[in-house]
Scaffold this motif. Structure first.
Motif, mmCIF file in Angstrom:
data_model
loop_
_atom_site.group_PDB
_atom_site.id
_atom_site.type_symbol
_atom_site.label_atom_id
_atom_site.label_comp_id
_atom_site.label_asym_id
_atom_site.label_seq_id
_atom_site.Cartn_x
_atom_site.Cartn_y
_atom_site.Cartn_z
ATOM 1 N N GLY A 53 0.813 -1.212 0.000
ATOM 2 C CA GLY A 53 0.000 0.000 0.000
ATOM 3 C C GLY A 53 0.847 1.264 0.000
ATOM 4 N N HIS A 54 1.902 1.268 0.804
ATOM 5 C CA HIS A 54 2.787 2.439 0.851
ATOM 6 C C HIS A 54 3.527 2.621 -0.477
ATOM 7 C CE1 HIS A 54 2.161 3.361 5.050
ATOM 8 N NE2 HIS A 54 2.429 2.117 5.387
ATOM 9 N N ALA A 57 1.155 4.086 -2.870
ATOM 10 C CA ALA A 57 0.901 5.483 -2.496
ATOM 11 C C ALA A 57 2.006 6.394 -3.000
ATOM 12 C CB ALA A 57 0.767 5.610 -0.979
ATOM 13 N N VAL A 58 3.238 5.939 -2.885
ATOM 14 C CA VAL A 58 4.360 6.740 -3.380
ATOM 15 C C VAL A 58 4.325 6.815 -4.898
ATOM 16 C CG1 VAL A 58 6.873 6.819 -3.586
ATOM 17 C CG2 VAL A 58 5.832 6.298 -1.391
ATOM 18 N N LEU A 62 0.274 9.744 -3.542
ATOM 19 C CA LEU A 62 -0.571 9.959 -2.365
ATOM 20 C C LEU A 62 0.249 10.265 -1.123
ATOM 21 C CD1 LEU A 62 -3.317 7.197 -2.743
ATOM 22 C CD2 LEU A 62 -3.522 9.636 -3.184
ATOM 23 N N ALA A 63 1.465 9.737 -1.056
ATOM 24 C CA ALA A 63 2.292 9.973 0.132
ATOM 25 C C ALA A 63 2.571 11.454 0.315
ATOM 26 C CB ALA A 63 3.600 9.195 0.020
ATOM 27 N N LEU A 121 -0.210 0.120 7.880
ATOM 28 C CA LEU A 121 -0.887 1.181 7.138
ATOM 29 C C LEU A 121 -1.224 2.396 7.996
ATOM 30 C CD1 LEU A 121 -3.337 -0.720 4.755
ATOM 31 C CD2 LEU A 121 -1.162 0.382 4.199
ATOM 32 N N PRO A 124 1.768 6.646 9.161
ATOM 33 C CA PRO A 124 2.028 7.501 7.997
ATOM 34 C C PRO A 124 3.502 7.786 7.782
ATOM 35 C CG PRO A 124 1.165 8.803 9.822
ATOM 36 C CD PRO A 124 1.044 7.359 10.222
ATOM 37 N N SER A 127 4.987 5.892 4.741
ATOM 38 C CA SER A 127 4.774 6.483 3.412
ATOM 39 C C SER A 127 5.734 7.643 3.164
ATOM 40 C CB SER A 127 3.324 6.979 3.275
ATOM 41 O OG SER A 127 2.457 5.903 3.022
#
Length: 208
Positions: A53-54, A57-58, A62-63, A121, A124, A127
């Protein structure tokens, strides 16, 4: 694509980072000691799924939202701390079951897997770490940056799986021995509760 020398250097650094003491490997250690090696490995798989997920996100940017928005960062941080306090409460309330002959209520594989995902998750900081770390090994001359981020994230997950898996096997073996003693079992539960509270406090004071 990633040149072999870049991939190898990144993988070596990822191994060292996974070995350094942190919330996730400490979480694996305590969960494995409490529930056994197999349970610890399910937690590790959950943590690695969270890393997917991270990585995504990157790759999609999103991160950067967590890095720029104090509200988003704080909201996720509070959820993570609340979950760790919940785990601490359960561990501190748990007693020994050796003398009565009862078996402790074991967590299912999916419960342990989900626990690892939530733990990862709701931090934060991971991320933001990925956002700062992965781009250092990417280059626009090698193709799409997003794809390179995903490949680097995959290598980091493999490194984490190796290191955390070893921690789970080692601490799980020790935990099985401790569970033969009622006093050791209570001590282990109390230690786990204190560790979870410490991780919650550490997460609460984490700054962007």
């Amino acid at each position: 694509m990633l040149p072999p020398e870049v991939a190898l250097s990144f993988f070596g650094i990822a191994i060292l980072l996974a070995l350094s003491p942190g919330p996730d490997n400490l979480f694996v250690l305590m969960q494995s000691a409490m529930w056994g090696r197999r349970a610890g490995l399910w937690v590790v798989l959950g943590l690695c799924t969270g890393l997917i997920g991270h990585s995504v996100a990157v790759a999609v940017g999103l991160a950067a939202v967590f890095s720029a928005s104090a509200m988003a960062f704080t909201a996720v941080k509070l959820m993570g701390a609340a979950y760790l306090v919940y785990l601490a409460w359960g561990a501190l309330r748990a007693g020994a079951t050796v003398d009565s002959g009862e078996r402790p209520a074991r967590q299912t594989a999916m419960q342990l897997y989900r626990r690892g995902i939530i733990m990862n998750l709701t931090n934060p900081k991971v991320s933001i770490f990925f956002l700062a770390f992965l781009p250092q090994f990417a280059s626009p001359t090698r193709g799409p940056i997003g794809l390179q981020m995903l490949l680097l994230g995959g290598l980091f997950i493999v490194a984490t799986l190796w290191v955390f898996g070893a921690i789970a096997l080692f601490s799980g073996a020790i935990g099985e021995r401790l569970k033969k003693s009622a006093r050791a079992q209570i001590w282990l539960n109390r230690c786990a509760g204190v560790v979870f509270l410490g991780l919650a406090a550490r997460l609460l004071v984490t700054q962007r």
